[in-house]
Design a protein around this motif. Structure first.
Motif, PDB file in Angstrom:
ATOM      1  N   LYS A   1       0.776  -1.227   0.108  1.00 24.82           N
ATOM      2  CA  LYS A   1      -0.156  -0.111   0.091  1.00 24.82           C
ATOM      3  C   LYS A   1       0.939   1.114   0.018  1.00 24.82           C
ATOM      4  O   LYS A   1       1.682   1.435   0.678  1.00 24.82           O
ATOM      5  N   CYS A   2       0.542   2.187  -0.753  1.00 25.25           N
ATOM      6  CA  CYS A   2       1.160   3.497  -1.050  1.00 25.25           C
ATOM      7  C   CYS A   2       2.554   3.127  -1.340  1.00 25.25           C
ATOM      8  O   CYS A   2       3.611   3.453  -0.418  1.00 25.25           O
ATOM      9  N   ALA A   3       2.832   2.991  -2.552  1.00 31.03           N
ATOM     10  CA  ALA A   3       4.163   2.605  -3.156  1.00 31.03           C
ATOM     11  C   ALA A   3       5.194   3.795  -3.002  1.00 31.03           C
ATOM     12  O   ALA A   3       6.310   3.547  -3.215  1.00 31.03           O
ATOM     13  N   GLY A   4       4.723   4.869  -2.761  1.00 32.17           N
ATOM     14  CA  GLY A   4       5.678   6.094  -2.823  1.00 32.17           C
ATOM     15  C   GLY A   4       6.042   6.351  -1.279  1.00 32.17           C
ATOM     16  O   GLY A   4       7.299   7.042  -1.180  1.00 32.17           O
ATOM     17  N   ALA A   5       5.414   5.738  -0.366  1.00 36.82           N
ATOM     18  CA  ALA A   5       5.892   6.079   0.981  1.00 36.82           C
ATOM     19  C   ALA A   5       7.363   5.644   1.459  1.00 36.82           C
ATOM     20  O   ALA A   5       7.774   6.286   2.145  1.00 36.82           O
ATOM     21  N   PRO A   6       7.757   4.739   1.077  1.00 38.52           N
ATOM     22  CA  PRO A   6       9.004   4.227   1.434  1.00 38.52           C
ATOM     23  C   PRO A   6      10.063   5.314   0.965  1.00 38.52           C
ATOM     24  O   PRO A   6      11.257   5.246   1.603  1.00 38.52           O
ATOM     25  N   GLN A   7       9.983   6.073  -0.111  1.00 36.99           N
ATOM     26  CA  GLN A   7      11.127   7.112  -0.420  1.00 36.99           C
ATOM     27  C   GLN A   7      10.378   8.355   0.259  1.00 36.99           C
ATOM     28  O   GLN A   7      11.370   9.234   0.353  1.00 36.99           O
ATOM     29  N   LYS A   8       9.307   8.631   0.462  1.00 38.61           N
ATOM     30  CA  LYS A   8       8.823  10.211   1.029  1.00 38.61           C
ATOM     31  C   LYS A   8       9.663  10.146   2.178  1.00 38.61           C
ATOM     32  O   LYS A   8      10.180  11.046   2.647  1.00 38.61           O
ATOM     33  N   ILE A   9       9.686   9.062   3.151  1.00 39.29           N
ATOM     34  CA  ILE A   9      10.210   9.246   4.435  1.00 39.29           C
ATOM     35  C   ILE A   9      11.946   9.627   4.392  1.00 39.29           C
ATOM     36  O   ILE A   9      12.677  10.346   5.088  1.00 39.29           O
ATOM     37  N   MET A  10      12.392   8.726   3.360  1.00 35.85           N
ATOM     38  CA  MET A  10      13.918   8.914   3.004  1.00 35.85           C
ATOM     39  C   MET A  10      14.151  10.461   2.525  1.00 35.85           C
ATOM     40  O   MET A  10      15.394  11.050   3.172  1.00 35.85           O
ATOM     41  N   TYR A  11      13.184  11.200   1.694  1.00 36.10           N
ATOM     42  CA  TYR A  11      13.642  12.703   1.593  1.00 36.10           C
ATOM     43  C   TYR A  11      13.416  13.528   2.765  1.00 36.10           C
ATOM     44  O   TYR A  11      13.939  14.292   2.976  1.00 36.10           O
ATOM     45  N   LEU A  12      12.409  13.085   3.660  1.00 37.71           N
ATOM     46  CA  LEU A  12      12.189  13.911   4.786  1.00 37.71           C
ATOM     47  C   LEU A  12      13.511  13.585   5.834  1.00 37.71           C
ATOM     48  O   LEU A  12      13.886  14.282   6.857  1.00 37.71           O
ATOM     49  N   ALA A  13      14.060  12.278   5.959  1.00 42.41           N
ATOM     50  CA  ALA A  13      15.229  12.126   6.611  1.00 42.41           C
ATOM     51  C   ALA A  13      16.274  13.025   5.968  1.00 42.41           C
ATOM     52  O   ALA A  13      17.183  13.406   6.750  1.00 42.41           O
ATOM     53  N   ASP A  14      16.375  13.175   4.886  1.00 40.36           N
ATOM     54  CA  ASP A  14      17.593  13.900   4.241  1.00 40.36           C
ATOM     55  C   ASP A  14      17.446  15.349   4.668  1.00 40.36           C
ATOM     56  O   ASP A  14      18.606  15.796   5.156  1.00 40.36           O
ATOM     57  N   GLU A  15      16.133  15.730   4.777  1.00 44.69           N
ATOM     58  CA  GLU A  15      16.127  17.174   5.103  1.00 44.69           C
ATOM     59  C   GLU A  15      16.422  17.485   6.727  1.00 44.69           C
ATOM     60  O   GLU A  15      17.114  18.299   7.170  1.00 44.69           O
ATOM     61  N   PHE A  16      15.998  16.411   7.627  1.00 45.99           N
ATOM     62  CA  PHE A  16      16.163  15.973   8.871  1.00 45.99           C
ATOM     63  C   PHE A  16      17.804  16.246   9.297  1.00 45.99           C
ATOM     64  O   PHE A  16      17.951  17.087  10.249  1.00 45.99           O
ATOM     65  N   PHE A  17      18.517  15.296   8.706  1.00 45.19           N
ATOM     66  CA  PHE A  17      19.905  15.325   8.831  1.00 45.19           C
ATOM     67  C   PHE A  17      20.449  16.661   8.335  1.00 45.19           C
ATOM     68  O   PHE A  17      21.582  17.261   9.171  1.00 45.19           O
ATOM     69  N   ARG A  18      20.136  17.300   7.336  1.00 41.30           N
ATOM     70  CA  ARG A  18      20.452  18.774   6.869  1.00 41.30           C
ATOM     71  C   ARG A  18      20.390  19.629   8.197  1.00 41.30           C
ATOM     72  O   ARG A  18      21.336  20.680   8.604  1.00 41.30           O
ATOM     73  N   LYS A  19      19.143  19.636   8.728  1.00 42.82           N
ATOM     74  CA  LYS A  19      18.801  20.621   9.751  1.00 42.82           C
ATOM     75  C   LYS A  19      19.721  20.075  11.051  1.00 42.82           C
ATOM     76  O   LYS A  19      19.874  21.349  11.923  1.00 42.82           O
ATOM     77  N   GLN A  20      19.899  18.891  11.182  1.00 42.79           N
ATOM     78  CA  GLN A  20      20.741  18.594  12.323  1.00 42.79           C
ATOM     79  C   GLN A  20      22.209  18.869  12.239  1.00 42.79           C
ATOM     80  O   GLN A  20      22.989  18.877  13.158  1.00 42.79           O
ATOM     81  N   GLY A  21      22.500  19.181  11.193  1.00 38.21           N
ATOM     82  CA  GLY A  21      24.112  19.521  10.646  1.00 38.21           C
ATOM     83  C   GLY A  21      25.120  18.154  10.412  1.00 38.21           C
ATOM     84  O   GLY A  21      26.038  18.319  10.683  1.00 38.21           O
TER      85      GLY A  21
END
Length: 437
Positions: A186-206
């Motif tokens: 279900k929701c085949a896009g979900a596995p990569q959505k959280i990946m893009y949000l993780a990329d953003e999260f790590f950038r904010k954490q430095g």
């Protein structure tokens, strides 16, 4: 009368109210029985019970809670609270439908009945199967036990989605791996959505420069629709994400913090990755009562006509959503269209009229690419874009993010579950001046 009252009181005290109610409904019958109280079951149940009135439609569903699961991507990233995804089941069951709070143990289409887990039998004239899809973490060696260890998480379950934000916060350096299995999901896009949000999260954490992000997918491409795949491949490249295709997660070794992947080209050949964070999308399958019934196709899903949603062998049976054989992505947006088509065709069949409503496979996958942007993928059975808005929806847009994060939940809770939303077709035609499908 006093004796009757005393006997009834003793019956309740001896057996419990639940048992008494179970006996009352033993071998009961309804004109329409709906197996499942997810997005498909509730939305089509609202339409049918509104059309037929009280007492005609029953919904079989054991859960106390109803979740709007598409928002779990944002819950896992800490953007939305878990409470925004949940309502009590009693508050979403259609008021004119009967709620049978139990689970389906067996589907008996030849007898036109459903057996419940408590052994009761419910008979029907018409059956709607909306039982969703089942998660199988257990098909990956080392799971679900590995969820009790640091860094292992999944947005696909209410029990594990909270672990995703914890894994993001605790990440310091190393590999962050996001998986995609070799089954329909279900929701085949979900596995990569959280990946893009993780990329953003790590950038904010430095600490993004200390993170190696991998998308390890059993599939052959980032997305099935060429237009959106081209846009997503550019995003992956620009954010220094490594996409590995043809790799299926088969084992997790939490003591060594290793993930083992089998190659789709040769399953005997394995590849091992160390991880600091591991987001798992589990293998999925139709529920066992469907797979074990005459209703299923070879893949285990309810075998229905792709246009009418009516069963190919049992005409009094219909199905929609993730448990159906419909060859489109398994999303809430697809169910939004399917529930109206199914209800229309079932009521037509009931009146011996032609099934005139047809499903073109429309589905939508809002591909969140950051906490502010989204690519709004919409397409049909043939994987052709079928876009609602008169703009290029393959482009990252803030407006589409707000549609996903704010607009769609409102539509879901207040319209779709009440039987008042059948997808965006009318608005698509309006916005395209009548020149769209």
């Amino acid at each position: 009368m006093a004796l009757l009252r005393k006997s009834f009181t003793q019956c309740i005290s001896n057996r419990g109210l639940d048992r008494v109610l179970s006996q009352i409904r033993l071998n009961s019958s309804y004109e329409i029985v709906i197996a499942g109280g997810g997005s498909g079951g509730i939305s089509v149940g609202a339409r049918l019970s509104n059309a037929l009135g009280s007492g005609k439609v029953a919904i079989i569903e054991p859960s106390d809670d109803h979740y709007y699961q598409p928002i779990w991507t944002l819950v896992g990233a800490g953007v939305k609270p878990m409470s925004s995804s949940r309502k009590a089941m009693k508050d979403v069951i259609p008021s004119k439908a009967t709620w049978i709070k139990d689970s389906v143990a067996k589907l008996n289409p030849d007898e036109k009945s459903v057996t419940l887990s408590n052994g009761d039998t419910i008979s029907y004239k018409y059956l709607v199967v909306a039982m969703g899809i089942q998660l199988h973490f257990d098909r990956i060696k080392g799971l679900p036990e590995a969820f009790e260890t640091p860094g292992v998480c999944s947005n696909y379950s209410a029990a594990t989605v909270g672990k995703t934000l914890k894994a993001l916060k605790n990440f310091k350096e190393g590999n962050a791996i996001f998986t995609f299995p070799n089954t329909p999901i279900k929701c085949a896009g979900a596995p990569q959505k959280i990946m893009y949000l993780a990329d953003e999260f790590f950038r904010k954490q430095g600490n993004r420069d200390k993170a190696h992000i991998y998308f390890n997918s059993a599939g052959a491409a980032i997305f099935a629709v060429k237009k959106y795949a081209e846009a997503l491949n550019k995003i992956v490249a620009s954010r220094d994400i490594t996409a590995n295709y043809g790799l299926n997660l088969v084992e997790v070794k939490p003591d060594k913090k290793q993930a083992i992947f089998a190659k789709m080209s040769n399953p005997e050949e394995k590849e091992t990755f160390d991880y600091e964070m591991l987001h798992i999308t589990p293998p999925m399958a139709a529920p066992a009562p469907i797979r074990d019934s005459p209703l299923s196709n070879e893949a285990g899903f309810v075998n229905v006509d792709s246009k009418t949603l009516q069963h190919t062998k049992y005409p009094e049976v219909f199905a929609l959503g993730d448990c159906s054989s419909l060859p489109t992505s398994k999303t809430a947006a697809a169910v939004a269209c399917q529930n109206k088509i199914l209800a229309t065709n079932l009521l037509s069949y009931r009146e011996n009229q032609p099934r005139s409503a047809t499903y073109d496979g429309y589905t939508s996958c809002p591909l969140i690419t950051s906490s502010k942007t989204c690519i709004m993928a919409e397409f049909d059975y043939d994987l052709n874009p079928l876009e609602t808005f008169p703009v290029n929806q393959a482009k990252e847009r803030r407006t589409m993010y707000h549609v996903k994060a704010t607009g769609l939940p409102i539509v879901y809770w207040n319209m779709m579950l009440k039987g008042r939303w059948g997808g965006p077709k009318f608005y698509r035609k309006l916005l395209h001046l009548g020149m769209s499908k």
